[in-house]
Design an enzyme around this catalytic site. Structure first.
Site, PDB file in Angstrom:
ATOM      1  N   ARG A 296       0.863  -1.194   0.000  1.00 19.14           N
ATOM      2  CA  ARG A 296       0.000   0.000   0.000  1.00 19.14           C
ATOM      3  C   ARG A 296       0.889   1.231   0.000  1.00 19.14           C
ATOM      4  O   ARG A 296       1.904   1.239   0.698  1.00 19.14           O
ATOM      5  CB  ARG A 296      -0.863   0.045   1.261  1.00 19.14           C
TER       6      ARG A 296
ATOM      7  N   ASN B  32      11.458   1.228   2.937  1.00 22.23           N
ATOM      8  CA  ASN B  32      10.729   0.288   2.073  1.00 22.23           C
ATOM      9  C   ASN B  32      11.726  -0.525   1.258  1.00 22.23           C
ATOM     10  O   ASN B  32      12.819  -0.048   0.965  1.00 22.23           O
ATOM     11  CB  ASN B  32       9.822   1.075   1.122  1.00 22.23           C
TER      12      ASN B  32
ATOM     13  N   HIS C 275      12.081  -2.383  -2.457  1.00 17.55           N
ATOM     14  CA  HIS C 275      11.431  -2.391  -3.767  1.00 17.55           C
ATOM     15  C   HIS C 275      12.141  -3.397  -4.677  1.00 17.55           C
ATOM     16  O   HIS C 275      13.372  -3.414  -4.739  1.00 17.55           O
ATOM     17  CB  HIS C 275      11.476  -0.987  -4.385  1.00 17.55           C
TER      18      HIS C 275
HETATM   19  C1  GAR Z   1       9.290  -8.493  -2.111  1.00 20.59           C
HETATM   20  O1  GAR Z   1       9.779  -8.917  -3.362  1.00 20.59           O
HETATM   21  C2  GAR Z   1       9.346  -6.983  -2.021  1.00 20.59           C
HETATM   22  O2  GAR Z   1      10.425  -6.409  -2.710  1.00 20.59           O
HETATM   23  C3  GAR Z   1       8.052  -6.587  -2.670  1.00 20.59           C
HETATM   24  O3  GAR Z   1       7.111  -7.549  -2.231  1.00 20.59           O
HETATM   25  C4  GAR Z   1       7.795  -8.781  -1.980  1.00 20.59           C
HETATM   26  C5  GAR Z   1       7.434  -9.226  -0.579  1.00 20.59           C
HETATM   27  O4  GAR Z   1       7.908 -10.505  -0.320  1.00 20.59           O
HETATM   28  N1  GAR Z   1       7.637  -5.272  -2.300  1.00 20.59           N
HETATM   29  C6  GAR Z   1       7.032  -4.432  -3.124  1.00 20.59           C
HETATM   30  O5  GAR Z   1       6.767  -4.694  -4.271  1.00 20.59           O
HETATM   31  C7  GAR Z   1       6.683  -3.087  -2.495  1.00 20.59           C
HETATM   32  N2  GAR Z   1       6.097  -2.235  -3.473  1.00 20.59           N
HETATM   33  P1  GAR Z   1       7.878 -11.079   1.148  1.00 20.59           P
HETATM   34  O6  GAR Z   1       6.452 -10.886   1.682  1.00 20.59           O
HETATM   35  O7  GAR Z   1       8.214 -12.526   0.982  1.00 20.59           O
HETATM   36  O8  GAR Z   1       8.890 -10.336   1.974  1.00 20.59           O
END
Ligand code: GAR
Length: 244
Positions: A135, A156, A158
């Site tokens: 979010r 964060n 990314h």
């Molecule tokens: C990760 O790849 C992270 O970089 C991405 O969600 C995934 C979460 O994995 N985050 C985003 O895209 C933020 N905009 P996880 O729940 O296994 O840590």
């Protein structure tokens, strides 16, 4: 020995980054303690990981909040008392201010964010870590965490080498573009989408034979190293607390 850095975490899903941070704290690789894990979605695996580690958890169900805003409309009574709407509209860099949907977007998110703040603020954390939290945060929320001017306190991760491929599908965008190098970025959160100052990055090679799943797996493995290292960097660089 100085007190450990008090970290709050927000997630939306599986929580493998959360697990990497839990492990780094538990094994003493970073001098930090996770105070809570909050999720915008009930029932996700990351909540189980937190509970297993003895961490407080909570859910603010964004989907439900946004649907009830859609169904019932948003009246001033539903909005947080302390939201300076004109100021939030002015500061935000997420959506076109001329678009009529922007107002609904910011107001509905602020209603959810007020619930997040009610849970988060009593913990008096030093750092808020978004670990796969899907979010965007509005200036209403950000300004209530970043209370010292010029000091960022929300991080964060990314799944791309910013400033390339901001948004919701960093590895997918990297793969579809045909990049031969992918990567991940840890950055501070500002009023834009994935635009805040970069704290650290890690890259990996993409072979011609790699599938999107291969790219995601290579990327996640880099994320698990990068996130704890960036939290450690934040702790080492944090200004001393007056009187400590
Ligand atoms: C990760 O790849 C992270 O970089 C991405 O969600 C995934 C979460 O994995 N985050 C985003 O895209 C933020 N905009 P996880 O729940 O296994 O840590």
């Amino acid at each position: 020995m100085p007190a450990p850095c008090k970290i709050g975490t927000l997630i939306s899903g599986g929580g493998t980054n959360l697990q990497a941070i839990i492990d780094a704290c538990e094994h003493g690789r970073i001098p930090a303690k996770i105070m809570f894990t909050g999720s915008d979605t009930p029932g996700v695996r990351g909540l189980d990981r937190a509970e297993k580690a003895g961490i407080d958890t909570f859910v603010v169900d964004y989907k439900q909040i946004i649907s009830s805003c859609r169904a019932g409309g948003i009246s001033p009574d539903n909005l947080p008392d302390d939201i300076p709407l004109a100021e939030v509209m002015d500061k935000q860099k997420l959506m076109d201010p001329e678009d009529e949907r922007t107002r609904f977007f910011l107001q509905s998110r602020a209603i959810a964010e007020k619930q997040l703040l009610d849970k988060i603020l009593p913990y008096d954390i030093d750092l808020l870590v978004l670990a796969g939290f899907m979010r965007v945060l509005t200036p209403y929320f950000i300004d209530r965490i970043n209370t010292v001017p010029g000091q960022y306190r929300i991080m964060n991760i990314h799944p791309a080498l910013l400033p390339a491929f901001p948004g919701t599908d960093g590895y997918g965008d990297t793969f579809r573009y045909g990049c031969k190098i992918g990567g991940c970025t840890v950055h501070f959160v500002d009023y834009g989408e994935d635009t805040g100052p970069i704290i650290g990055q890690k890259a990996f090679e993409i072979e011609d034979t790699d599938t999107l799943d291969d790219v995601k797996q290579k990327g996640l493995e880099k994320e698990w190293e990068l996130y704890p290292a960036c939290i450690e960097k934040f702790i080492l660089q944090a200004p001393a607390t007056p009187g400590a």
